[in-house]
Design an enzyme around this catalytic site. Structure first.
Site, PDB file in Angstrom:
ATOM      1  N   GLY A  14       0.705  -1.297  -0.140  1.00 23.16           N
ATOM      2  CA  GLY A  14      -0.061   0.025  -0.052  1.00 23.16           C
ATOM      3  C   GLY A  14       0.806   1.125  -0.059  1.00 23.16           C
ATOM      4  O   GLY A  14       1.798   1.319   0.897  1.00 23.16           O
ATOM      5  N   ALA A  15       0.551   1.951  -0.866  1.00 19.31           N
ATOM      6  CA  ALA A  15       1.289   3.470  -0.951  1.00 19.31           C
ATOM      7  C   ALA A  15       0.323   4.497  -0.925  1.00 19.31           C
ATOM      8  O   ALA A  15       0.592   5.763  -1.406  1.00 19.31           O
ATOM      9  CB  ALA A  15       2.019   3.530  -2.413  1.00 19.31           C
ATOM     10  N   GLY A  16      -0.438   4.491   0.055  1.00 17.43           N
ATOM     11  CA  GLY A  16      -1.310   5.866   0.455  1.00 17.43           C
ATOM     12  C   GLY A  16      -0.514   6.586   1.554  1.00 17.43           C
ATOM     13  O   GLY A  16       0.757   6.256   1.749  1.00 17.43           O
ATOM     14  N   GLY A  17      -1.152   7.289   2.402  1.00 21.09           N
ATOM     15  CA  GLY A  17      -0.341   8.051   3.478  1.00 21.09           C
ATOM     16  C   GLY A  17       0.357   7.309   4.390  1.00 21.09           C
ATOM     17  O   GLY A  17       1.530   7.729   4.477  1.00 21.09           O
ATOM     18  N   PHE A 119     -12.958  21.996  13.479  1.00 20.92           N
ATOM     19  CA  PHE A 119     -13.547  20.618  12.741  1.00 20.92           C
ATOM     20  C   PHE A 119     -14.596  20.057  13.880  1.00 20.92           C
ATOM     21  O   PHE A 119     -14.488  20.205  15.212  1.00 20.92           O
ATOM     22  CB  PHE A 119     -12.545  19.647  12.441  1.00 20.92           C
ATOM     23  CG  PHE A 119     -12.528  19.221  11.055  1.00 20.92           C
ATOM     24  CD1 PHE A 119     -12.035  20.075  10.055  1.00 20.92           C
ATOM     25  CD2 PHE A 119     -13.216  18.178  10.569  1.00 20.92           C
ATOM     26  CE1 PHE A 119     -12.119  19.896   8.676  1.00 20.92           C
ATOM     27  CE2 PHE A 119     -12.940  17.586   9.337  1.00 20.92           C
ATOM     28  CZ  PHE A 119     -12.541  18.649   8.207  1.00 20.92           C
ATOM     29  N   ASP A 221      -8.010  -5.025   1.233  1.00 21.28           N
ATOM     30  CA  ASP A 221      -7.209  -6.393   0.753  1.00 21.28           C
ATOM     31  C   ASP A 221      -6.411  -6.585   1.713  1.00 21.28           C
ATOM     32  O   ASP A 221      -6.077  -8.078   2.081  1.00 21.28           O
ATOM     33  CB  ASP A 221      -6.086  -5.710  -0.488  1.00 21.28           C
ATOM     34  CG  ASP A 221      -6.942  -5.519  -1.697  1.00 21.28           C
ATOM     35  OD1 ASP A 221      -8.220  -6.058  -1.650  1.00 21.28           O
ATOM     36  OD2 ASP A 221      -6.501  -4.718  -2.572  1.00 21.28           O
ATOM     37  N   GLN A 240     -17.840   4.546  10.093  1.00 23.86           N
ATOM     38  CA  GLN A 240     -18.070   5.823  10.250  1.00 23.86           C
ATOM     39  C   GLN A 240     -19.168   6.059   8.987  1.00 23.86           C
ATOM     40  O   GLN A 240     -18.619   5.753   7.931  1.00 23.86           O
ATOM     41  CB  GLN A 240     -17.063   6.771  10.126  1.00 23.86           C
ATOM     42  CG  GLN A 240     -17.482   8.086  10.162  1.00 23.86           C
ATOM     43  CD  GLN A 240     -16.188   9.046  10.905  1.00 23.86           C
ATOM     44  OE1 GLN A 240     -15.240   9.363  10.039  1.00 23.86           O
ATOM     45  NE2 GLN A 240     -16.432   9.390  12.114  1.00 23.86           N
ATOM     46  N   HIS A 242     -20.454   9.183   7.247  1.00 22.35           N
ATOM     47  CA  HIS A 242     -19.961  10.502   7.193  1.00 22.35           C
ATOM     48  C   HIS A 242     -21.296  11.439   6.904  1.00 22.35           C
ATOM     49  O   HIS A 242     -22.067  11.164   6.053  1.00 22.35           O
ATOM     50  CB  HIS A 242     -18.722  10.749   5.960  1.00 22.35           C
ATOM     51  CG  HIS A 242     -18.147  12.394   6.140  1.00 22.35           C
ATOM     52  ND1 HIS A 242     -18.959  13.490   5.997  1.00 22.35           N
ATOM     53  CD2 HIS A 242     -16.934  12.725   6.598  1.00 22.35           C
ATOM     54  CE1 HIS A 242     -18.243  14.581   6.010  1.00 22.35           C
ATOM     55  NE2 HIS A 242     -17.038  14.198   6.391  1.00 22.35           N
ATOM     56  N   LEU A 252     -17.855  12.655  -1.206  1.00 20.36           N
ATOM     57  CA  LEU A 252     -17.679  13.333   0.068  1.00 20.36           C
ATOM     58  C   LEU A 252     -17.677  14.846  -0.207  1.00 20.36           C
ATOM     59  O   LEU A 252     -17.072  15.537  -0.965  1.00 20.36           O
ATOM     60  CB  LEU A 252     -16.395  12.872   0.683  1.00 20.36           C
ATOM     61  CG  LEU A 252     -15.815  13.660   1.898  1.00 20.36           C
ATOM     62  CD1 LEU A 252     -16.595  13.213   3.066  1.00 20.36           C
ATOM     63  CD2 LEU A 252     -14.278  13.399   2.185  1.00 20.36           C
ATOM     64  N   THR A 254     -16.445  17.830   2.504  1.00 20.02           N
ATOM     65  CA  THR A 254     -15.733  17.540   3.746  1.00 20.02           C
ATOM     66  C   THR A 254     -16.597  18.547   4.951  1.00 20.02           C
ATOM     67  O   THR A 254     -17.366  19.204   4.514  1.00 20.02           O
ATOM     68  CB  THR A 254     -14.411  18.613   3.607  1.00 20.02           C
ATOM     69  OG1 THR A 254     -14.053  18.809   5.019  1.00 20.02           O
ATOM     70  CG2 THR A 254     -14.672  20.005   3.086  1.00 20.02           C
ATOM     71  N   GLU A 255     -16.296  17.883   6.173  1.00 17.95           N
ATOM     72  CA  GLU A 255     -16.660  18.667   7.565  1.00 17.95           C
ATOM     73  C   GLU A 255     -16.130  20.173   7.440  1.00 17.95           C
ATOM     74  O   GLU A 255     -16.796  20.935   8.063  1.00 17.95           O
ATOM     75  CB  GLU A 255     -16.250  17.596   8.632  1.00 17.95           C
ATOM     76  CG  GLU A 255     -16.934  18.032   9.871  1.00 17.95           C
ATOM     77  CD  GLU A 255     -16.532  16.713  10.890  1.00 17.95           C
ATOM     78  OE1 GLU A 255     -17.066  15.783  10.638  1.00 17.95           O
ATOM     79  OE2 GLU A 255     -15.679  17.266  11.510  1.00 17.95           O
ATOM     80  N   ARG A 286     -19.038  13.093  14.218  1.00 23.03           N
ATOM     81  CA  ARG A 286     -19.785  12.619  13.087  1.00 23.03           C
ATOM     82  C   ARG A 286     -20.957  11.687  13.437  1.00 23.03           C
ATOM     83  O   ARG A 286     -22.058  11.875  12.844  1.00 23.03           O
ATOM     84  CB  ARG A 286     -18.534  11.886  12.131  1.00 23.03           C
ATOM     85  CG  ARG A 286     -18.070  13.090  11.431  1.00 23.03           C
ATOM     86  CD  ARG A 286     -17.013  12.446  10.429  1.00 23.03           C
ATOM     87  NE  ARG A 286     -16.036  13.489   9.975  1.00 23.03           N
ATOM     88  CZ  ARG A 286     -15.080  13.145   9.091  1.00 23.03           C
ATOM     89  NH1 ARG A 286     -14.395  12.042   9.027  1.00 23.03           N
ATOM     90  NH2 ARG A 286     -14.419  14.475   8.756  1.00 23.03           N
ATOM     91  N   HIS A 353     -17.920   5.907   5.053  1.00 22.40           N
ATOM     92  CA  HIS A 353     -16.760   6.680   4.932  1.00 22.40           C
ATOM     93  C   HIS A 353     -15.479   6.093   5.469  1.00 22.40           C
ATOM     94  O   HIS A 353     -14.405   6.016   4.799  1.00 22.40           O
ATOM     95  CB  HIS A 353     -17.113   8.215   5.679  1.00 22.40           C
ATOM     96  CG  HIS A 353     -15.875   9.018   5.234  1.00 22.40           C
ATOM     97  ND1 HIS A 353     -15.307   9.651   4.267  1.00 22.40           N
ATOM     98  CD2 HIS A 353     -15.061   9.596   6.302  1.00 22.40           C
ATOM     99  CE1 HIS A 353     -14.478  10.385   4.191  1.00 22.40           C
ATOM    100  NE2 HIS A 353     -14.246  10.472   5.582  1.00 22.40           N
ATOM    101  N   ARG A 394     -14.424   7.797  14.746  1.00 23.96           N
ATOM    102  CA  ARG A 394     -13.392   8.767  14.623  1.00 23.96           C
ATOM    103  C   ARG A 394     -13.744  10.273  14.465  1.00 23.96           C
ATOM    104  O   ARG A 394     -14.649  10.333  13.778  1.00 23.96           O
ATOM    105  CB  ARG A 394     -12.771   8.316  13.284  1.00 23.96           C
ATOM    106  CG  ARG A 394     -11.369   9.118  12.798  1.00 23.96           C
ATOM    107  CD  ARG A 394     -10.722   8.697  11.787  1.00 23.96           C
ATOM    108  NE  ARG A 394     -11.384   8.681  10.497  1.00 23.96           N
ATOM    109  CZ  ARG A 394     -11.556   9.733   9.785  1.00 23.96           C
ATOM    110  NH1 ARG A 394     -11.199  10.954  10.251  1.00 23.96           N
ATOM    111  NH2 ARG A 394     -12.390   9.850   8.725  1.00 23.96           N
ATOM    112  N   SER A 399      -7.637  11.046  11.037  1.00 27.14           N
ATOM    113  CA  SER A 399      -7.357   9.769  10.193  1.00 27.14           C
ATOM    114  C   SER A 399      -6.077  10.360   9.334  1.00 27.14           C
ATOM    115  O   SER A 399      -5.270   9.482   9.249  1.00 27.14           O
ATOM    116  CB  SER A 399      -8.343   9.668   9.015  1.00 27.14           C
ATOM    117  OG  SER A 399      -8.562  10.539   8.359  1.00 27.14           O
ATOM    118  N   LEU A 400      -5.824  11.619   8.807  1.00 27.57           N
ATOM    119  CA  LEU A 400      -4.610  11.953   8.253  1.00 27.57           C
ATOM    120  C   LEU A 400      -3.707  11.922   9.316  1.00 27.57           C
ATOM    121  O   LEU A 400      -2.339  11.678   9.035  1.00 27.57           O
ATOM    122  CB  LEU A 400      -4.814  13.195   7.656  1.00 27.57           C
ATOM    123  CG  LEU A 400      -5.639  13.252   6.268  1.00 27.57           C
ATOM    124  CD1 LEU A 400      -5.749  14.557   5.585  1.00 27.57           C
ATOM    125  CD2 LEU A 400      -5.251  12.051   5.416  1.00 27.57           C
TER     126      LEU A 400
END
Lengths: 584, 231
Positions: A14-17, A119, A221, A240, A242, A252, A254-255, A286, A353, A394, A399-400
């Site tokens: 995985g190459a997300g954040g 937020f 996965d 969650q 959203h 989405l 955003t909040e 949320r 979400h 959450r 999450s970020l």
């Protein structure tokens, strides 16, 4: 059967954040690392995060990590582990500043510091009022973050295996993880990537629901692979919804819209959140906002022809603020909701979400198997992992933060563990790869069966109907029966395409085999939890039950078995936050 | 709706062909991607990339009725039938609408797409004024979909030598970042008859960019900086 093997110090899937943040740690330690991704890294779903990343920088007003910790514990409805939450909130400023140093294009205040916005669920002085804690790059924070992390990895010369899909974990007789089997999509070749450390950063599985903000690739996965290899999945009943997905499209909103001053209206033009959360109103957690919206719709106060949605009003912010702080939202609303938010409210509904549960880990990314024992050689971070910092719900922007903090700490742990390992790598078991090859052989040899798209649609329908915002006892029992049926049908899926070259039908069939494990674990865990907590809301048990249910669910694929383990209420250095009624 | 789609599988086809599909659309189908997903349900051998389905990941760039764009944010209602879909022009086709983007990413990597600043970082963030940050708007939003570069004749002729609009837009994104200290090295890296100066302001890139960005303008700014440097 013969299968090619390549050897690395570490494999990141995985190459997300979180994958990129972990990979950076490994590449900078000069380890031989392979980072596998189904898509080119900047196409990972972190790219779609909008509103911000939380850190108590205090750039706009006084703030501290302890307030952030309180908000996160309360937001989790006291299911989050307080040691891990303290760890995350204390690290927040460090990892966000680090990201800025990497080149992240944060918005700025007049004094040159990072811009922060309010937020949901983030407050000053333990719940007193909303606070500006979300560090933002307009409403494209995830995009800016993902690209910055990729860019930093380019600089660190990280080795990527782009458009490779990991298929199964390889474990030896002692249970040690020795790598993964993987499919190179372009050629159809299957290989074992052997490694001393295997780190999953495979993201969530929001595609188990029909109405989802998630990308097509969010198919759980890592969770599927872990479950098939005997690793439990933790707290899978907590998903969650959203509050603001575009009605019908799921995309989405955003909040951050509400952070900047937007609010929700029912068909009577009433700002109904004032009734549900008198202090912070539209900036409650949320789960609270999503439930309030669903209640308004259920009780006939929804807008639209069939009363099927809620209105998100932001025109009063003015075109200047919208274009400066929420340009992406305006673009999305025009394209997907046929309305320009500068003039008209956006029709929104609660939409699946985020997956609060996942592969159980400690705060160093080490995966925990049955009895909380560390699984040697196996690590996980990000949405696929359950540390647990999000508990039953959450907070937006956490999450970020989770990606950065736990991507980094998992990377650090791998570096540390590998330093102690100098001997030869353990041998692969003789049958390594056979299981994967048999799964592929079934798909290749099947001459008839059900379409993957049909079985997938039924899975999503069942999840949406039986395991949504509101949950009912009989419906959950029926949901378990139906999802087991779908799991049976998954064994006889059929694809016409038998080609080796970029066979996306095969990829989708394999993805579905992962999704169904997630769906099954979700439904079984939800049916068993006889209380309402955070995002899990049961009509027959409308209250939180701390006496019997302040514990984490552990689902095992083998026999659909459930175990439970206590919530860690004791933080690292401070006093614990005693569970109390959750009022916003 | 009627579609005519480029098909090629090197495993089974000796040469590419165009295939017609007639698709019964549902009222909820709004975008071209919805139609492509529907086609794939009927014919799973049809291959294309897609992910976010909201125009931020850049996966589903393709040539739609002769113009590059993202399938997920192209409205069906705006398309003339038969809708002719081809892979992005100028890149090697792997299969159907899936192209080999190695050359495109190689050019992106060649501009050193990361902030370089070797002074030890402060304990807090590096400061940047809102005005300086504003300079990055219209640049950092690029999603690397390659619609622009693969619509550019200069990139078609010299994909190995000309950086192309996407790469140059990003080159300027780092030149314009006040936190970067290597503007001279960045300009040196582009001062070349091919790398930068193959841009002849044809402006196809501006015309097709699904995010509304303007690579030609960024390229102009780089050229200005080079001129200023020699004066």
């Amino acid at each position: 059967m013969a299968i090619a093997v390549r050897q690395f110090d570490a494999v990141v899937v995985g190459a997300g954040g979180s994958g990129l943040r972990a990979a950076l740690q490994l590449a900078e330690a000069n380890l031989k690392v392979a980072v596998l991704s189904k898509v080119f890294p900047t196409r990972s779903h972190t790219v779609a995060a909008q509103g911000g990343v939380s850190a108590s920088l205090g750039n706009e007003e006084p703030d501290n990590w302890h307030w952030h910790m309180y908000d996160t514990v309360k937001g989790s409805d006291y299911l989050g582990d307080q040691d891990a939450i303290e760890f995350m909130c204390r690290k927040a400023s460090e990892v966000v500043v680090e990201l800025e140093h990497y080149g992240m294009p944060f918005d700025r205040l007049d004094n040159g510091k990072i811009y922060q916005r309010p937020f949901g669920g983030h407050t000053s002085n333990y719940g007193e009022r909303a606070i500006k804690r979300a560090c933002a790059a307009a409403d494209r924070t995830g995009h800016a973050m993902l690209h910055t992390l990729y860019q930093r990895n380019v600089r660190a010369r990280t080795q990527f295996f782009v458009e490779w899909m990991a298929l199964d974990l390889v474990r030896d007789a002692e249970g040690r993880v020795l790598g993964v089997t993987a499919l190179e999509m372009e050629t159809g070749e299957v290989m074992i990537l052997k490694a001393r450390a295997t780190l999953f950063a495979t993201g969530g599985a929001g595609r188990i629901y029909s109405a989802s903000t998630n990308a097509f690739i969010n198919t759980g996965d890592g969770l599927g692979m872990a479950a098939r290899a005997g690793i439990p999945l933790e707290d899978m009943e907590f998903w969650q919804f959203h509050p603001t997905g575009v009605a019908g499209a799921g995309v989405l909103i955003t909040e951050g819209v509400r952070g900047e001053g937007g609010f929700l209206l029912n068909k009577n033009g009433e700002r109904f959140m004032e009734r549900y959360a008198p202090t912070v109103k539209d900036l409650a957690s949320r789960d609270v906002v999503a439930r309030a919206m669903a209640t308004e719709i259920k009780e006939g106060r929804g807008a639209g022809k069939d009363g099927e949605y809620i209105l998100l009003k932001l025109d009063h912010l003015g075109a200047d603020v919208i274009d400066k702080r929420l340009p992406g939202i305006r673009e999305i609303a025009i394209k997907f909701a046929n309305c320009d938010p500068v003039k008209d409210p956006i029709p929104v509904v609660p939409t699946c979400h985020y997956q609060m549960g996942g592969i159980p880990t400690n705060m160093h990314g080490q995966v925990l198997g049955s009895g909380d024992r560390i699984v040697p050689g196996f690590y996980a971070a990000g949405e696929c992992a359950c540390v647990s910092v999000h508990g039953a719900n959450r907070l937006g922007t956490n999450s970020l933060l989770d990606l950065l903090v736990f991507g980094k700490s998992a990377g650090e742990q791998v570096v540390k563990d590998l330093k102690g390992e100098t001997g030869a790598m353990p041998e692969l078991p003789k049958d390594a790869g056979d299981y994967t090859l048999s799964r592929l052989a079934r798909l290749d040899s099947a001459t008839s069966g059900e379409r993957v798209s049909d079985v997938g649609a039924e899975m999503r329908r069942v999840m949406q109907l039986h395991c949504g915002v509101f949950r009912f006892p009989d419906s959950l029992v029926e949901g378990v029966r139906k999802i087991k049926e779908v799991a049976e049908r998954t064994k006889s899926t059929f694809i016409k395409d038998k080609s080796k070259v970029f066979n996306t039908a095969r990829v989708e069939a394999l993805e579905h085999e992962n999704l169904i494990e997630v769906a099954l674990s979700t439904m079984v865990s939800a049916e068993a939890r006889k209380e309402s907590r955070g995002a899990h809301d049961r009509s027959d048990f409308p209250n939180r039950d701390d006496v019997n249910w302040m514990k984490h669910t552990m689902w095992f694929k083998d026999g659909n078995r459930l175990e439970y383990k206590p919530v860690q209420l004791k933080p690292l250095t401070v006093e614990m936050f005693e569970p109390k009624a959750r009022v916003y | 709706m009627r579609f005519q789609i480029y098909r090629y599988n090197p495993d089974t086809d000796s040469k590419p062909r165009m295939q017609f599909y007639d698709v019964a659309m549902e009222p909820t189908d709004r975008m071209l991607l919805d139609a492509l997903v529907r086609i794939k349900m009927e014919d799973d051998t049809f291959a294309f990339r897609r992910s976010c389905r909201e125009g931020v990941c850049g996966s589903d760039a393709m040539n739609i009725n002769g113009k590059n764009g993202l399938a997920c944010i192209t409205k069906l209602a705006d398309l003339q039938e038969p809708v002719v879909i081809r892979p992005l022009p100028g890149l090697p086709v792997i299969r159907d609408l899936i192209v080999d983007m190695s050359q495109f990413f190689k050019q992106y990597h060649s501009i050193k797409p990361y902030v370089v600043n070797d002074t030890p970082p402060p304990e807090k963030e590096r400061l940047q004024s809102p005005e300086d940050r504003e300079e990055l708007n219209g640049l950092y939003e690029c999603i690397l979909c390659a619609c622009c570069s693969t619509s550019c004749p200069s990139f078609w002729w010299n994909p190995d030598k000309f950086v192309g609009p996407a790469g140059l837009l990003q080159a300027y994104r780092f030149i314009a970042d006040t936190r970067d200290q290597t503007i001279n090295e960045r300009l040196d890296n582009l001062e070349d008859p091919y790398r930068l100066f193959r841009c002849h302001s044809i402006m196809n890139c501006v015309d097709v960019c699904p995010k509304g960005l303007n690579p030609t303008k960024a390229i102009g700014k780089i050229k200005d900086l080079l001129v200023k440097r020699t004066v």
